[in-house]
Write an enzyme that holds these catalytic residues in place. Structure first.
Site, PDB file in Angstrom:
ATOM      1  N   HIS A  86     -47.682 -12.434 -23.909  1.00  0.00           N
ATOM      2  CA  HIS A  86     -47.599 -11.470 -22.802  1.00  0.00           C
ATOM      3  C   HIS A  86     -48.936 -10.791 -22.490  1.00  0.00           C
ATOM      4  O   HIS A  86     -49.008  -9.571 -22.320  1.00  0.00           O
ATOM      5  CB  HIS A  86     -46.498 -10.437 -23.078  1.00  0.00           C
ATOM      6  CG  HIS A  86     -45.149 -11.065 -23.224  1.00  0.00           C
ATOM      7  ND1 HIS A  86     -44.513 -11.687 -22.161  1.00  0.00           N
ATOM      8  CD2 HIS A  86     -44.344 -11.233 -24.301  1.00  0.00           C
ATOM      9  CE1 HIS A  86     -43.371 -12.190 -22.597  1.00  0.00           C
ATOM     10  NE2 HIS A  86     -43.246 -11.936 -23.889  1.00  0.00           N
ATOM     11  N   GLN A  97     -38.088 -13.004 -29.978  1.00  0.00           N
ATOM     12  CA  GLN A  97     -38.671 -13.486 -31.228  1.00  0.00           C
ATOM     13  C   GLN A  97     -38.848 -12.345 -32.221  1.00  0.00           C
ATOM     14  O   GLN A  97     -39.165 -11.218 -31.840  1.00  0.00           O
ATOM     15  CB  GLN A  97     -40.025 -14.145 -30.949  1.00  0.00           C
ATOM     16  CG  GLN A  97     -40.310 -15.298 -31.886  1.00  0.00           C
ATOM     17  CD  GLN A  97     -41.383 -16.228 -31.332  1.00  0.00           C
ATOM     18  OE1 GLN A  97     -41.408 -16.507 -30.151  1.00  0.00           O
ATOM     19  NE2 GLN A  97     -42.240 -16.709 -32.191  1.00  0.00           N
ATOM     20  N   GLN A 101     -43.671 -13.959 -16.398  1.00  0.00           N
ATOM     21  CA  GLN A 101     -43.308 -13.310 -17.658  1.00  0.00           C
ATOM     22  C   GLN A 101     -44.187 -13.759 -18.826  1.00  0.00           C
ATOM     23  O   GLN A 101     -44.423 -13.005 -19.767  1.00  0.00           O
ATOM     24  CB  GLN A 101     -41.831 -13.613 -17.946  1.00  0.00           C
ATOM     25  CG  GLN A 101     -41.246 -12.922 -19.143  1.00  0.00           C
ATOM     26  CD  GLN A 101     -40.501 -13.888 -20.033  1.00  0.00           C
ATOM     27  OE1 GLN A 101     -41.064 -14.867 -20.504  1.00  0.00           O
ATOM     28  NE2 GLN A 101     -39.235 -13.612 -20.268  1.00  0.00           N
ATOM     29  N   SER A 125     -38.079 -10.965 -23.576  1.00  0.00           N
ATOM     30  CA  SER A 125     -38.985 -12.118 -23.610  1.00  0.00           C
ATOM     31  C   SER A 125     -38.173 -13.419 -23.586  1.00  0.00           C
ATOM     32  O   SER A 125     -37.490 -13.699 -22.604  1.00  0.00           O
ATOM     33  CB  SER A 125     -39.917 -12.014 -24.818  1.00  0.00           C
ATOM     34  OG  SER A 125     -40.953 -12.965 -24.746  1.00  0.00           O
ATOM     35  N   LEU A 126     -38.186 -14.221 -24.663  1.00  0.00           N
ATOM     36  CA  LEU A 126     -37.419 -15.474 -24.638  1.00  0.00           C
ATOM     37  C   LEU A 126     -35.940 -15.210 -24.395  1.00  0.00           C
ATOM     38  O   LEU A 126     -35.214 -16.078 -23.874  1.00  0.00           O
ATOM     39  CB  LEU A 126     -37.608 -16.265 -25.935  1.00  0.00           C
ATOM     40  CG  LEU A 126     -36.754 -15.878 -27.152  1.00  0.00           C
ATOM     41  CD1 LEU A 126     -35.436 -16.637 -27.181  1.00  0.00           C
ATOM     42  CD2 LEU A 126     -37.511 -16.109 -28.435  1.00  0.00           C
ATOM     43  N   ARG A 179     -41.935 -23.928 -24.048  1.00  0.00           N
ATOM     44  CA  ARG A 179     -42.554 -22.602 -23.977  1.00  0.00           C
ATOM     45  C   ARG A 179     -43.182 -22.216 -25.310  1.00  0.00           C
ATOM     46  O   ARG A 179     -44.311 -21.712 -25.370  1.00  0.00           O
ATOM     47  CB  ARG A 179     -41.482 -21.573 -23.569  1.00  0.00           C
ATOM     48  CG  ARG A 179     -41.969 -20.145 -23.348  1.00  0.00           C
ATOM     49  CD  ARG A 179     -40.782 -19.297 -22.887  1.00  0.00           C
ATOM     50  NE  ARG A 179     -41.130 -17.909 -22.566  1.00  0.00           N
ATOM     51  CZ  ARG A 179     -41.075 -16.906 -23.422  1.00  0.00           C
ATOM     52  NH1 ARG A 179     -40.692 -17.122 -24.679  1.00  0.00           N
ATOM     53  NH2 ARG A 179     -41.392 -15.676 -23.036  1.00  0.00           N
TER      54      ARG A 179
END
Length: 310
Positions: A203, A10, A252, A93-94, A118
């Site tokens: 996170h 992102q 995660q 991440s994503l 998510r």
């Protein structure tokens, strides 16, 4: 050269991303069509003709970035730069979901729906304005962990969330605690401390409600063994076992993105070339600061692929 493929997270989103790929490669256009069908809406129109504010919403940005990455991956495959030439995949991440879809562990449709879930779950985990994230520049990860410990007050959370490169670590948590961390970091010699324009503190343990949602969502989809090992964010090492991947994707949500260590791991295992597949060039910049021995190419448009062919 030993190659790895990495996929952005992102912040890389931009109106118009992937449009030239879709206009040039039918295989890339098919990815956007598949994502539109999976979500039951024209996400592609939002990406190409919408406004930046709507695209930046977490539940839109996450599947949109994945769609763009997979479109770029399909174009690379058409031009002979496929998965068979890669030793590892990884994502920030994503981007880990994009990496798994590229490696055949998840279908594009399942990945789109998982990322929509998510994004919504992460946004809803903490009320807007309660959480924050900040990039601390010029301090290493261990120092930032100390900063976070010092900044956390009674009942407030702040954690080192993203270990991006040797001079950039992101903290995440309650807004007041993150702001305290910025001041403490400056006192410890940080070059800059910048609050990030995000709508939730990703996170960190405040994402526990989102982790529970994702555990349920991931149980409902099939995860195959990836064709290429995934260097997982929270492990900073290669994994191929589907059950382990499922567990790590849940971990995660609250865990640190160990990007610096992930790149170091790939370099230690022979990687000398990395393609950043999708929107933006942020990961390429990080990689160059982590491992000068690795050459990077950002691949998000037909012109980028033409450069690789020349």
């Amino acid at each position: 050269m030993t190659r790895a493929l990495v996929f952005p997270g992102q912040g890389a989103q931009a109106i118009g991303m992937g449009k030239a790929l879709a206009e040039t490669y039918p295989e890339a256009k098919a990815v956007f069509d598949e994502v539109d069908d999976a979500l039951g809406e024209k996400l592609s129109a939002m990406i190409w003709e919408g406004d930046a504010e709507t695209l930046t919403l977490t539940q839109n940005a996450q599947p949109a970035l994945m769609a763009t990455s997979l479109a770029a991956m399909r174009a690379l495959e058409v031009e002979g730069f496929g998965l068979d030439q890669a030793a590892f995949v990884a994502g920030h991440s994503l981007g880990e979901y994009s990496a798994l879809a590229a490696a055949g562990a998840l279908t594009v449709a399942d990945t789109a729906r998982l990322l929509r879930t998510r994004g919504l779950a992460m946004q809803q985990a903490v009320p807007v304005g309660v959480g924050a994230m900040a990039a601390l520049l010029g301090l290493d990860f261990e120092t930032v962990k100390e900063v976070a410990l010092e900044a956390a007050a009674e009942g407030e959370v702040v954690q080192a969330a993203n270990d991006n490169d040797p001079g950039q670590v992101v903290v995440s948590g309650h807004k007041a605690a993150v702001e305290r961390a910025c001041e403490i970091a400056k006192a410890k010699g940080a070059k800059r401390a910048v609050l990030l324009p995000v709508s939730a503190p990703f996170h960190c343990v405040l994402m526990e409600p989102a982790a529970k949602v994702m555990a349920e969502a991931l149980e409902a989809v099939e995860i195959l063994t990836p064709k290429v090992p995934l260097v997982a964010n929270v492990r900073a090492a290669a994994v191929t076992d589907s059950a382990e991947i499922r567990a790590l994707l849940v971990e995660q949500v609250m865990g640190s993105v160990r990007w610096r260590e992930s790149v170091t791991y790939m370099a230690a295992n022979g990687v000398t070339e990395i393609f950043e597949v999708g929107a933006g060039k942020a990961l390429s910049g990080m990689i160059r600061r982590i491992e000068k021995s690795i050459t990077c190419s950002a691949v998000g448009a037909p012109a980028d692929i033409e450069k690789l062919k020349s």
